[in-house]
Motif scaffolding. Structure first.
Motif, PDB file in Angstrom:
ATOM      1  N   GLY A 158      51.543  31.530  37.360  1.00  0.00           N
ATOM      2  CA  GLY A 158      51.472  30.630  36.923  1.00  0.00           C
ATOM      3  C   GLY A 158      50.659  30.326  35.166  1.00  0.00           C
ATOM      4  N   ALA A 159      49.743  30.212  35.206  1.00  0.00           N
ATOM      5  CA  ALA A 159      49.165  30.571  33.755  1.00  0.00           C
ATOM      6  C   ALA A 159      48.477  31.669  33.484  1.00  0.00           C
ATOM      7  CB  ALA A 159      48.069  29.009  33.436  1.00  0.00           C
ATOM      8  N   LEU A 160      48.291  32.220  32.659  1.00  0.00           N
ATOM      9  CA  LEU A 160      47.795  33.582  32.499  1.00  0.00           C
ATOM     10  C   LEU A 160      46.292  34.132  32.493  1.00  0.00           C
ATOM     11  CD1 LEU A 160      48.396  36.819  31.598  1.00  0.00           C
ATOM     12  CD2 LEU A 160      48.048  36.020  29.305  1.00  0.00           C
ATOM     13  N   PRO A 161      45.891  34.720  33.468  1.00  0.00           N
ATOM     14  CA  PRO A 161      44.512  34.216  34.610  1.00  0.00           C
ATOM     15  C   PRO A 161      43.773  35.361  32.909  1.00  0.00           C
ATOM     16  CG  PRO A 161      45.527  36.175  35.014  1.00  0.00           C
ATOM     17  CD  PRO A 161      46.706  35.219  34.372  1.00  0.00           C
ATOM     18  N   LYS A 162      42.643  35.160  31.925  1.00  0.00           N
ATOM     19  CA  LYS A 162      41.672  35.887  31.442  1.00  0.00           C
ATOM     20  C   LYS A 162      41.139  37.517  32.475  1.00  0.00           C
ATOM     21  CE  LYS A 162      36.822  33.816  32.677  1.00  0.00           C
ATOM     22  NZ  LYS A 162      36.796  32.765  32.892  1.00  0.00           N
ATOM     23  N   GLY A 163      41.092  37.862  31.147  1.00  0.00           N
ATOM     24  CA  GLY A 163      40.428  39.474  32.522  1.00  0.00           C
ATOM     25  C   GLY A 163      41.008  40.560  31.553  1.00  0.00           C
ATOM     26  N   ILE A 164      40.356  42.330  32.496  1.00  0.00           N
ATOM     27  CA  ILE A 164      40.962  43.318  31.444  1.00  0.00           C
ATOM     28  C   ILE A 164      41.472  44.012  32.705  1.00  0.00           C
ATOM     29  CG2 ILE A 164      39.897  45.311  31.233  1.00  0.00           C
ATOM     30  CD1 ILE A 164      37.415  43.558  29.863  1.00  0.00           C
ATOM     31  N   THR A 165      42.675  44.558  32.564  1.00  0.00           N
ATOM     32  CA  THR A 165      43.037  45.578  33.410  1.00  0.00           C
ATOM     33  C   THR A 165      43.000  46.643  32.815  1.00  0.00           C
ATOM     34  OG1 THR A 165      45.309  44.078  33.971  1.00  0.00           O
ATOM     35  CG2 THR A 165      45.418  46.322  34.988  1.00  0.00           C
ATOM     36  N   LEU A 166      42.416  47.254  34.094  1.00  0.00           N
ATOM     37  CA  LEU A 166      41.720  48.374  33.430  1.00  0.00           C
ATOM     38  C   LEU A 166      42.730  49.856  33.291  1.00  0.00           C
ATOM     39  CD1 LEU A 166      38.950  49.283  36.057  1.00  0.00           C
ATOM     40  CD2 LEU A 166      38.571  48.400  33.488  1.00  0.00           C
ATOM     41  N   ALA A 167      43.053  50.433  32.278  1.00  0.00           N
ATOM     42  CA  ALA A 167      43.717  52.078  32.450  1.00  0.00           C
ATOM     43  C   ALA A 167      44.013  52.118  33.469  1.00  0.00           C
ATOM     44  CB  ALA A 167      43.093  53.118  31.189  1.00  0.00           C
ATOM     45  N   ASN A 168      44.840  52.673  34.317  1.00  0.00           N
ATOM     46  CA  ASN A 168      45.531  54.018  35.575  1.00  0.00           C
ATOM     47  C   ASN A 168      45.155  52.818  36.677  1.00  0.00           C
ATOM     48  OD1 ASN A 168      45.677  56.264  34.211  1.00  0.00           O
ATOM     49  ND2 ASN A 168      43.466  56.245  33.646  1.00  0.00           N
ATOM     50  N   GLU A 169      45.043  51.353  36.127  1.00  0.00           N
ATOM     51  CA  GLU A 169      45.673  50.796  36.652  1.00  0.00           C
ATOM     52  C   GLU A 169      46.637  48.974  37.201  1.00  0.00           C
ATOM     53  OE1 GLU A 169      41.354  49.157  38.131  1.00  0.00           O
ATOM     54  OE2 GLU A 169      41.459  50.719  38.287  1.00  0.00           O
ATOM     55  N   GLY A 170      47.033  48.304  38.370  1.00  0.00           N
ATOM     56  CA  GLY A 170      47.699  47.116  38.060  1.00  0.00           C
ATOM     57  C   GLY A 170      46.490  46.232  38.390  1.00  0.00           C
ATOM     58  N   MET A 171      46.695  45.800  37.334  1.00  0.00           N
ATOM     59  CA  MET A 171      46.416  43.814  37.859  1.00  0.00           C
ATOM     60  C   MET A 171      46.103  43.413  39.076  1.00  0.00           C
ATOM     61  SD  MET A 171      47.713  40.297  36.327  1.00  0.00           S
ATOM     62  CE  MET A 171      46.946  38.396  36.399  1.00  0.00           C
ATOM     63  N   ARG A 172      45.266  43.284  39.545  1.00  0.00           N
ATOM     64  CA  ARG A 172      45.484  42.921  41.116  1.00  0.00           C
ATOM     65  C   ARG A 172      45.428  44.724  42.112  1.00  0.00           C
ATOM     66  NH1 ARG A 172      47.661  37.748  39.712  1.00  0.00           N
ATOM     67  NH2 ARG A 172      49.305  38.774  41.253  1.00  0.00           N
ATOM     68  N   LYS A 173      45.150  44.955  41.300  1.00  0.00           N
ATOM     69  CA  LYS A 173      45.694  46.756  41.960  1.00  0.00           C
ATOM     70  C   LYS A 173      47.139  46.822  42.204  1.00  0.00           C
ATOM     71  CE  LYS A 173      41.256  47.160  41.827  1.00  0.00           C
ATOM     72  NZ  LYS A 173      40.230  48.561  40.941  1.00  0.00           N
ATOM     73  N   THR A 174      47.880  45.877  41.460  1.00  0.00           N
ATOM     74  CA  THR A 174      49.486  46.101  42.120  1.00  0.00           C
ATOM     75  C   THR A 174      50.343  47.027  41.263  1.00  0.00           C
ATOM     76  OG1 THR A 174      49.481  43.797  42.085  1.00  0.00           O
ATOM     77  CG2 THR A 174      51.734  44.625  42.076  1.00  0.00           C
ATOM     78  N   VAL A 175      50.592  47.777  42.587  1.00  0.00           N
ATOM     79  CA  VAL A 175      51.494  49.067  42.456  1.00  0.00           C
ATOM     80  C   VAL A 175      52.164  49.249  42.184  1.00  0.00           C
ATOM     81  CG1 VAL A 175      51.246  52.051  41.515  1.00  0.00           C
ATOM     82  CG2 VAL A 175      49.208  50.456  40.664  1.00  0.00           C
ATOM     83  N   TRP A 176      53.886  49.472  42.091  1.00  0.00           N
ATOM     84  CA  TRP A 176      55.103  49.712  42.390  1.00  0.00           C
ATOM     85  C   TRP A 176      55.488  51.210  42.495  1.00  0.00           C
ATOM     86  CZ3 TRP A 176      54.679  45.278  39.199  1.00  0.00           C
ATOM     87  CH2 TRP A 176      54.840  44.627  39.804  1.00  0.00           C
TER      88      TRP A 176
END
Length: 158
Positions: free
Chosen positions: A9-27
């Motif tokens: 959808g629309a781009l949510p505001k926020g910060i994705t931390l280094a060594n992490e994925g947005m919403r902790k998503t890692v594949w």
């Protein structure tokens, strides 16, 4: 991966931390680690960690422009009939419909920020590819998500 469904959808505001994925998503996709960094209707970004000897064979995104910003290491890239290399600080531009591939043929891991615009079905594809080990199934699923792999052997050096 968290198991949360990715809804664009629309781009949510926020910060994705280094060594992490947005919403902790890692594949984990065939030996590569992809960290989702941003996902919206208009664009999708992910950081990659690519061990030596890994790569993504020649393919085309018919509806997406793709970019790579190399952070660490050197990629060997196939770009529309030519082989090139890109290292730290280089940006690779791959317009839609341009056949391309990337490989880590060096001795150290590579790390890069990839993004596509529009987002298309790429995040959904990565959800389906997570921990999948069958390359033929990867190609089949990719085609159903608007990523078309070229036939094996069609690109010399791939």
């Amino acid at each position: 991966m968290t198991g949360d469904e990715i809804v664009l959808g629309a781009l949510p505001k926020g910060i994705t931390l280094a060594n992490e994925g947005m919403r902790k998503t890692v594949w984990n996709v065939l030996g590569h680690t992809y960290y989702m960094k941003a996902a919206s209707e208009s664009s999708f970004a992910f950081e990659t960690f690519d061990p030596p000897g890994t790569g993504v064979p020649p393919h085309v995104h018919p509806g997406q422009d793709e970019h790579i910003y190399v952070l660490d290491g050197v990629f060997t890239l196939y770009l529309d009939g030519q082989w090139e290399t890109a290292g730290p600080g280089d940006t690779v531009l791959m317009p839609r419909n341009l056949p391309h591939a990337y490989y880590n043929r060096g001795d150290v891991p590579t790390r890069a920020l990839f993004w596509v615009s529009p987002a298309g079905k790429l995040a959904e594809l990565f959800d389906k590819l997570h921990n999948l080990e069958d390359p033929e199934e990867v190609v089949r699923l990719a085609a159903a998500h608007d990523v078309d792999f070229l036939p094996p052997g069609s690109v010399e050096g791939a």
